[in-house]
Design an enzyme around this catalytic site. Sequence first.
Site, PDB file in Angstrom:
ATOM      1  N   GLU A   2      -1.611  11.439   7.403  1.00 48.57           N
ATOM      2  CA  GLU A   2      -1.802  11.027   6.006  1.00 48.57           C
ATOM      3  C   GLU A   2      -2.365  12.211   5.219  1.00 48.57           C
ATOM      4  OE1 GLU A   2      -3.548   7.165   5.354  1.00 48.57           O
ATOM      5  OE2 GLU A   2      -4.693   7.903   3.640  1.00 48.57           O
TER       6      GLU A   2
ATOM      7  N   SER B 239      -8.938   8.910   6.608  1.00 49.82           N
ATOM      8  CA  SER B 239      -7.987   8.640   7.694  1.00 49.82           C
ATOM      9  C   SER B 239      -7.032   9.812   7.842  1.00 49.82           C
ATOM     10  CB  SER B 239      -7.186   7.375   7.383  1.00 49.82           C
ATOM     11  OG  SER B 239      -8.055   6.269   7.392  1.00 49.82           O
TER      12      SER B 239
ATOM     13  N   ARG C 107       0.955   5.030   0.653  1.00 50.24           N
ATOM     14  CA  ARG C 107       0.458   6.424   0.592  1.00 50.24           C
ATOM     15  C   ARG C 107       1.589   7.397   0.278  1.00 50.24           C
ATOM     16  NH1 ARG C 107      -2.587   3.313   0.518  1.00 50.24           N
ATOM     17  NH2 ARG C 107      -4.267   2.796   1.929  1.00 50.24           N
TER      18      ARG C 107
HETATM   19  C1  LIG Z   1     -14.563   9.365   3.474  1.00 51.42           C
HETATM   20  C2  LIG Z   1     -13.156   9.218   2.948  1.00 51.42           C
HETATM   21  C3  LIG Z   1     -12.598   7.963   2.810  1.00 51.42           C
HETATM   22  C4  LIG Z   1     -11.298   7.834   2.319  1.00 51.42           C
HETATM   23  N1  LIG Z   1     -10.783   6.582   2.178  1.00 51.42           N
HETATM   24  C5  LIG Z   1      -9.550   6.429   1.683  1.00 51.42           C
HETATM   25  C6  LIG Z   1      -8.991   5.117   1.507  1.00 51.42           C
HETATM   26  O1  LIG Z   1      -9.612   4.111   1.798  1.00 51.42           O
HETATM   27  N2  LIG Z   1      -7.735   5.028   1.016  1.00 51.42           N
HETATM   28  C7  LIG Z   1      -7.007   6.126   0.683  1.00 51.42           C
HETATM   29  O2  LIG Z   1      -5.867   5.973   0.215  1.00 51.42           O
HETATM   30  N3  LIG Z   1      -7.499   7.368   0.831  1.00 51.42           N
HETATM   31  C8  LIG Z   1      -8.753   7.556   1.314  1.00 51.42           C
HETATM   32  N4  LIG Z   1      -9.254   8.808   1.479  1.00 51.42           N
HETATM   33  C9  LIG Z   1      -8.407   9.985   1.180  1.00 51.42           C
HETATM   34  C10 LIG Z   1      -8.561  10.538  -0.235  1.00 51.42           C
HETATM   35  O3  LIG Z   1      -9.845  10.265  -0.771  1.00 51.42           O
HETATM   36  C11 LIG Z   1      -7.500  10.002  -1.196  1.00 51.42           C
HETATM   37  O4  LIG Z   1      -6.198  10.338  -0.770  1.00 51.42           O
HETATM   38  C12 LIG Z   1      -7.716  10.532  -2.618  1.00 51.42           C
HETATM   39  O5  LIG Z   1      -6.959   9.809  -3.535  1.00 51.42           O
HETATM   40  C13 LIG Z   1      -7.388  12.022  -2.751  1.00 51.42           C
HETATM   41  O6  LIG Z   1      -7.855  12.453  -4.022  1.00 51.42           O
HETATM   42  P1  LIG Z   1      -8.293  13.976  -4.235  1.00 51.42           P
HETATM   43  O7  LIG Z   1      -8.617  14.167  -5.657  1.00 51.42           O
HETATM   44  O8  LIG Z   1      -9.368  14.332  -3.270  1.00 51.42           O
HETATM   45  O9  LIG Z   1      -6.944  14.711  -3.867  1.00 51.42           O
HETATM   46  P2  LIG Z   1      -6.783  16.080  -3.072  1.00 51.42           P
HETATM   47  O10 LIG Z   1      -7.161  15.879  -1.648  1.00 51.42           O
HETATM   48  O11 LIG Z   1      -7.437  17.178  -3.821  1.00 51.42           O
HETATM   49  O12 LIG Z   1      -5.205  16.237  -3.160  1.00 51.42           O
HETATM   50  C14 LIG Z   1      -4.347  15.330  -2.468  1.00 51.42           C
HETATM   51  C15 LIG Z   1      -2.926  15.519  -2.996  1.00 51.42           C
HETATM   52  O13 LIG Z   1      -2.881  15.098  -4.357  1.00 51.42           O
HETATM   53  C16 LIG Z   1      -2.403  16.163  -5.172  1.00 51.42           C
HETATM   54  N5  LIG Z   1      -3.093  16.076  -6.453  1.00 51.42           N
HETATM   55  C17 LIG Z   1      -4.427  16.030  -6.690  1.00 51.42           C
HETATM   56  N6  LIG Z   1      -4.673  15.923  -7.997  1.00 51.42           N
HETATM   57  C18 LIG Z   1      -3.467  15.931  -8.616  1.00 51.42           C
HETATM   58  C19 LIG Z   1      -3.049  15.869  -9.975  1.00 51.42           C
HETATM   59  N7  LIG Z   1      -3.911  15.779 -10.978  1.00 51.42           N
HETATM   60  N8  LIG Z   1      -1.711  15.910 -10.244  1.00 51.42           N
HETATM   61  C20 LIG Z   1      -0.808  16.005  -9.241  1.00 51.42           C
HETATM   62  N9  LIG Z   1      -1.141  16.066  -7.939  1.00 51.42           N
HETATM   63  C21 LIG Z   1      -2.459  16.035  -7.633  1.00 51.42           C
HETATM   64  C22 LIG Z   1      -2.746  17.437  -4.421  1.00 51.42           C
HETATM   65  O14 LIG Z   1      -1.929  18.527  -4.805  1.00 51.42           O
HETATM   66  C23 LIG Z   1      -2.471  16.978  -2.995  1.00 51.42           C
HETATM   67  O15 LIG Z   1      -1.088  17.006  -2.753  1.00 51.42           O
HETATM   68  C24 LIG Z   1     -10.544   8.983   1.970  1.00 51.42           C
HETATM   69  C25 LIG Z   1     -11.121  10.254   2.105  1.00 51.42           C
HETATM   70  C26 LIG Z   1     -12.421  10.380   2.587  1.00 51.42           C
HETATM   71  C27 LIG Z   1     -13.034  11.757   2.695  1.00 51.42           C
END
Ligand SMILES: Cc1cc2nc3c(=O)[nH]c(=O)nc-3n(C[C@H](O)[C@H](O)[C@H](O)COP(=O)(O)OP(=O)(O)OC[C@H]3O[C@@H](n4cnc5c(N)ncnc54)[C@H](O)[C@@H]3O)c2cc1C
Length: 305
Positions: free
Chosen positions: A297, A226, A173
């Site tokens: 996280e 998480s 992560r």
């Molecule tokens: C129900 C649920 C289950 C989940 N299960 C998992 C799992 O199993 N494993 C896991 O790893 N995570 C999990 N997550 C967490 C999350 O979904 C991941 O971390 C996901 O990859 C975040 O993507 P996002 O587009 O929502 O990012 P955001 O939450 O919008 O952003 C997260 C970070 O990424 C950066 N970011 C976003 N897009 C870009 C871009 N294009 N360029 C540069 N930086 C960027 C943002 O600035 C921020 O720092 C879960 C979340 C939920 C709600």
Amino acid sequence: MIMSEPTLFAGLRGTLKRDESLARHITWRCGGKADLAYVPADRDDLAVLVRCLPPTEQLTVIGLGSNLLIRDGGLRGAVVLMHNPGGTLAVSDGLVYSDAGVASPKVARFAAAHGCAEAEFLAGIPGTVGGALAMNAGCYGGETWGYVARVEVLLRDGSFAVRTPADYSIGYRSVRRAGGGALDGVFTAAWFRFPQGDASAARTRIKELLAKRIATQPLNLPNAGSVFRNPPGDHAARLIEGCGLKGHAIGGARVSEKHANFIVNPEGKARAADIEALIGHVRRVVAEKTGVTLEPEVQIIGEGE
Ligand SMILES: Cc1cc2nc3c(=O)[nH]c(=O)nc-3n(C[C@H](O)[C@H](O)[C@H](O)COP(=O)(O)OP(=O)(O)OC[C@H]3O[C@@H](n4cnc5c(N)ncnc54)[C@H](O)[C@@H]3O)c2cc1C
């Protein structure tokens, strides 16, 4: 100040929103406003925006907000909303191409339909490809960067760079620049290399993984996955549950009864401050009772009220 000079944005083709409530863009459904939020029309349009911004202007990227807590005072500067339901997915030269704004579960289904194996884990990660790259999102043995052949990044000067995993230092992560510096720029696209597989087997695996999530995670309530990283050799959920914290609530935020490493906002009334206070409380209690300091996280950004 950029916000008071709308002419600076002349020529942009996307949607500019002022005082946009970010609760709408964050899966926890809480938090403050963005002074200025921008939904780019495409990567070139985003590059125009970035060139318009003074180099010192704060620029925050939000994908699907599934790993973010934005404090109640909101975000200054410019916020780019990257989620793009119509973003491009393609197969070329044996690689799966995805725009960064595409949702990761869509990549999983697309890869499966094209006979790729091992992309199934992305089906349960409810963020964008850009967010998965920034977080090295993963589960069930798969991690995003394990499959990246190259990425495209929009740098702060408005130019694009193509990079490979060798340009990054990648961990659990965690993604940093190869020299150890923080990530720079905005991910705009990724090319993934998945091994060849069987479409029907991949679809079955996706169904199984999703069923497992529905059985173990509070997916019907606003949450951000998480909250804490798993400490080496252990599980944050086990430690939190062992400390009797399931169901503990502060304001509208509650430690999930279904999965102790999830904090939920059951009635959609929690303030970001409630969630942050609950995160702090869980950390303190677990540290006192077990000696383990849990590291969040989820990312906590923005200004308090
Ligand atoms: C129900 C649920 C289950 C989940 N299960 C998992 C799992 O199993 N494993 C896991 O790893 N995570 C999990 N997550 C967490 C999350 O979904 C991941 O971390 C996901 O990859 C975040 O993507 P996002 O587009 O929502 O990012 P955001 O939450 O919008 O952003 C997260 C970070 O990424 C950066 N970011 C976003 N897009 C870009 C871009 N294009 N360029 C540069 N930086 C960027 C943002 O600035 C921020 O720092 C879960 C979340 C939920 C709600």
